[in-house]
Design an enzyme around this catalytic site. Structure first.
Site, PDB file in Angstrom:
ATOM      1  N   THR A 140       0.879  -1.185   0.000  1.00 26.22           N
ATOM      2  CA  THR A 140       0.000   0.000   0.000  1.00 26.22           C
ATOM      3  C   THR A 140       0.915   1.234   0.000  1.00 26.22           C
ATOM      4  O   THR A 140       1.383   1.646  -1.046  1.00 26.22           O
ATOM      5  CB  THR A 140      -0.978   0.007   1.204  1.00 26.22           C
ATOM      6  OG1 THR A 140      -0.247  -0.149   2.418  1.00 26.22           O
ATOM      7  CG2 THR A 140      -1.995  -1.105   1.073  1.00 26.22           C
ATOM      8  N   LYS A 142       3.992  -7.034   3.653  1.00 24.39           N
ATOM      9  CA  LYS A 142       3.724  -5.618   3.437  1.00 24.39           C
ATOM     10  C   LYS A 142       3.437  -5.013   4.797  1.00 24.39           C
ATOM     11  O   LYS A 142       2.947  -5.688   5.708  1.00 24.39           O
ATOM     12  CB  LYS A 142       2.580  -5.374   2.463  1.00 24.39           C
ATOM     13  CG  LYS A 142       1.212  -5.831   2.844  1.00 24.39           C
ATOM     14  CD  LYS A 142       0.355  -4.894   3.649  1.00 24.39           C
ATOM     15  CE  LYS A 142       0.427  -3.463   3.179  1.00 24.39           C
ATOM     16  NZ  LYS A 142      -0.451  -2.628   4.071  1.00 24.39           N
ATOM     17  N   THR A 172      -1.711  -3.366  10.066  1.00 31.03           N
ATOM     18  CA  THR A 172      -1.962  -3.727   8.651  1.00 31.03           C
ATOM     19  C   THR A 172      -0.709  -4.184   8.051  1.00 31.03           C
ATOM     20  O   THR A 172      -0.034  -3.529   7.283  1.00 31.03           O
ATOM     21  CB  THR A 172      -2.567  -2.706   7.703  1.00 31.03           C
ATOM     22  OG1 THR A 172      -3.869  -2.445   8.121  1.00 31.03           O
ATOM     23  CG2 THR A 172      -2.761  -3.264   6.289  1.00 31.03           C
ATOM     24  N   GLU A 229       5.791   4.190   7.586  1.00 35.03           N
ATOM     25  CA  GLU A 229       5.418   5.360   6.798  1.00 35.03           C
ATOM     26  C   GLU A 229       6.303   6.556   7.128  1.00 35.03           C
ATOM     27  O   GLU A 229       6.376   6.999   8.272  1.00 35.03           O
ATOM     28  CB  GLU A 229       3.948   5.697   7.029  1.00 35.03           C
ATOM     29  CG  GLU A 229       3.048   4.741   6.245  1.00 35.03           C
ATOM     30  CD  GLU A 229       1.578   4.912   6.526  1.00 35.03           C
ATOM     31  OE1 GLU A 229       0.787   4.443   5.714  1.00 35.03           O
ATOM     32  OE2 GLU A 229       1.232   5.503   7.559  1.00 35.03           O
ATOM     33  N   ASN A 289      -0.182  10.472   6.025  1.00 35.12           N
ATOM     34  CA  ASN A 289      -1.426  10.110   6.699  1.00 35.12           C
ATOM     35  C   ASN A 289      -2.460  11.217   6.751  1.00 35.12           C
ATOM     36  O   ASN A 289      -3.621  10.977   7.043  1.00 35.12           O
ATOM     37  CB  ASN A 289      -1.131   9.572   8.088  1.00 35.12           C
ATOM     38  CG  ASN A 289      -0.597   8.173   7.982  1.00 35.12           C
ATOM     39  OD1 ASN A 289      -1.274   7.301   7.469  1.00 35.12           O
ATOM     40  ND2 ASN A 289       0.642   7.979   8.401  1.00 35.12           N
ATOM     41  N   SER A 332      -7.701  10.953   0.553  1.00 35.57           N
ATOM     42  CA  SER A 332      -8.226  11.951  -0.387  1.00 35.57           C
ATOM     43  C   SER A 332      -7.491  11.878  -1.730  1.00 35.57           C
ATOM     44  O   SER A 332      -6.419  11.346  -1.836  1.00 35.57           O
ATOM     45  CB  SER A 332      -8.086  13.349   0.202  1.00 35.57           C
ATOM     46  OG  SER A 332      -7.715  13.316   1.548  1.00 35.57           O
TER      47      SER A 332
END
Lengths: 408, 408
Positions: free
Chosen positions: A158, A184, A195, A281, A403, A408
């Site tokens: 992702t 992942k 996740t 991230e 994040n 969006s």
């Protein structure tokens, strides 16, 4: 023992299809704008299966389905995975969609649906675009090339920036046994699980019961010892398929080479865990925290994870600031048994705290050390024999950027 | 009842010296580069004292000293506070320094050291520059003007961007009773407690025992219901001084106006808590999460705090992204009793989830709502009568910037 250790080799063509009898594929089916979003792993023969799943009370439909499949059957032969949509909080439609993914994969491969696992990752609360998935499952063609394995590894990502692959080989009963893993991670990485999707394939001959026990035990010190942001997702899943094609004698804790197998199994899980933490991230650095001298191993791991999860520690590492005060503070609020006057802390090889008090160190040297891509923090509590490790990453502007704008 | 409520007024000259008999001061003594860093609150007469302190196992020297002072004496008359240095992890020297601050303040005011509280906030692990503090205590002159109160409110700040003051008055037994509060917060705000300092003054006549019970109870739903980053500091302290100069009859739960007093006490604590959350490091928004229908009030508060503490929820609010999936996910990993199929979620007045599944809403309207400086999230679990609130803030680039460079 020395001989056994020498026989272990890390495979450079790290790939989920390195063990005998596995094929894989990854394609773009249309759930994401452009990137690959549908993957499949297939074993030539039904494999022993083990699984660990999220502890979140809110569980995604494919996870509920796959958990039941793992627990009611002892075998699995194929896994279908999509990224781009988590199929979580999608009610009865979500469960129907997960079941359809299982059914279509089984039909395509000519096997029982009970031999198919389903996993999803992506946005929560959106109904799956099943027309895309149906076409995708029809099109996807698992193969045995390195390219197929790379396609697969990419299809499950992702916000990950890199693929996460690892593989080891070892000789057991005169046969080469390979364990390979792919994962992942990225956001929402606070296992128990997060996740995070992890898939481990091996051609080892091992019964489901032994495999599940090994996975459970290994998870505590690997996948559950990493944290990116403390968020535990609705979809976290690790599945292990062992198809037995290496033809070693069945592996049990009584097998003379069990510990060698266990070692490389743990190594695969640890490699994947560290790769997930390092690619958190927005992360620029892997942080490894080692705790010794805790009352128990469990407390040691909890303390290590508290330190590596502290936003203040994470930002200090990002800023190359040797702010050990935040480390000792996090140790203090871990909820574990702590004697404040007996703590020793090192950052890299530099001791910064002894008996709970600061000791002089070279700021210049430590700032230079903190510029490394891998930062090690060590604490000894001098209270018992408990040892533990945890891995995480720094907290950066990019974490916020990723994040604040993900959906969006 | 209506009459009683009407008699409560919020004071616009919100100030720690609004209650009778309190004076305050704040000066620059040299622990920080330029800003005020030494503050003092004094009551004309010894006051009943109550305190709550950090749950971190690593406790700063002044906190250990003050906790003991509060628990062994029932009165306090003055508090000396420095910012710029937390005096934590500073060993025997740190304790000697805290004792000296207590001693010097007592000498200056001509009172017993047992009547003096000490609090510190700032960097952990650095020995106090006591020459600066000694000169500072000699120079500081508590006074009764609004300017004195502002000087004090400024002197306790670290990375805070605004002062945090509040005050209410009410008539009890025909006498005006005032409760005022001042606080500093910002980073490491995960109470139970966090580097939060809170000071509440009142001229109410109330015994120490009743005051301590009231503070303890109030803390659970106010100071302990806020979170900025999940880090619990070594120095968190809330102290309440009640000097009795309002000359009301002693307040106990049996007093006919106890509930009015309790209401404004809670209001002061809640005002300060919300101001701390809103001014979290780098924050642009206050987030208020209300949970109803939990099994117990405690679980409701825990769920609310889990949601408001989730980095993914915090970044979504920063990015004005109505990503309710992260809200339901956080509810799921709160560790509380959850029925996934019965959850209702609202963002502002807009329902986004009902019976655990998404319901259509206007993204445009919700994105517009999320641009407000105060964002409200509501969840009803439909499982019991438990209600609870928690407050926090968004996670922004500035949080990272502030904390990557704080010490250097």
């Amino acid at each position: 023992m020395a001989q056994i250790v020498e026989s272990v080799k890390k495979l450079t063509s790290e790939s989920i299809i390195a063990p005998k009898g596995f094929s894989a594929a990854g394609i773009h089916c249309g759930l994401k704008h452009k990137k690959k979003d549908l993957g499949m792993i297939v074993s030539e023969v039904p494999a022993s299966v083990a699984g660990v799943f999220t502890t979140n009370a809110i569980k995604a439909a494919p996870l509920v389905l796959t958990k039941e499949t793992v627990y009611t059957n002892e075998k699995m032969q194929a896994i279908i995975i999509n990224s781009g949509n988590a199929n979580a909080c999608t009610g009865t439609q979500g469960m129907a969609d997960a079941l359809q993914m299982q059914q279509l994969t089984a039909e395509k491969l000519g096997i029982s649906p009970q031999l198919v696992g389903v996993a999803s990752t992506g946005v929560i609360g959106e109904i799956m675009k099943m027309d895309k998935v149906v076409t995708g499952i029809d099109m996807i063609q698992p193969g045995h090339t390195l390219e197929n394995a790379i396609d697969f590894a990419q299809s499950i990502l992702t916000t990950d920036t890199v693929m996460k692959n690892t593989a080891y080989a070892v000789e057991i009963d005169g046969q080469e046994v390979i364990i390979a893993g792919v994962a992942k991670g990225s956001g929402m990485i606070e296992p128990n699980m997060a996740t995070m999707l992890g898939f481990i394939t091996t051609d080892a001959n091992i019964e489901q019961k032994e495999l599940q026990a090994l996975l459970k035990k290994t998870t505590d010190t690997t996948f559950n010892a990493i944290t990116v942001d403390g968020d535990t997702s609705t979809n976290d899943t690790v599945l292990v398929l062992a198809n037995g094609l290496a033809q070693n004698n069945p592996l049990t804790p009584e097998h003379p080479q069990w510990s060698v197998f266990e070692d490389i199994f743990v190594k695969v899980a640890e490699d994947l865990s560290k790769m997930i933490a390092q690619d958190g991230e927005g992360a620029t650095k892997l942080i490894e925290v080692t705790v010794e001298g805790a009352i128990t191993d469990e407390e040691a791991r909890k303390i290590a994870k508290t330190v590596v999860g502290s936003p203040l520690v994470k930002t200090a590492v990002f800023g190359c600031d040797a702010n050990w005060g935040r480390v000792i503070c996090a140790i203090g609020y871990s909820g574990c048994t702590i004697d404040p006057t007996n703590i020793l802390i090192k950052i890299g090889d530099t001791m910064v705290v002894e008996k709970g008090e600061p000791i002089p160190f070279s700021e210049t040297e430590l700032t230079a050390y903190l510029k490394n891509h891998e930062v090690k923090i060590y604490a000894n509590l001098h209270q018992g024999d408990g040892v533990g490790k945890a891995w995480g990453c720094d907290l950066t502007y990019d974490y916020v950027q990723i994040n604040a704008t993900y959906r969006s």
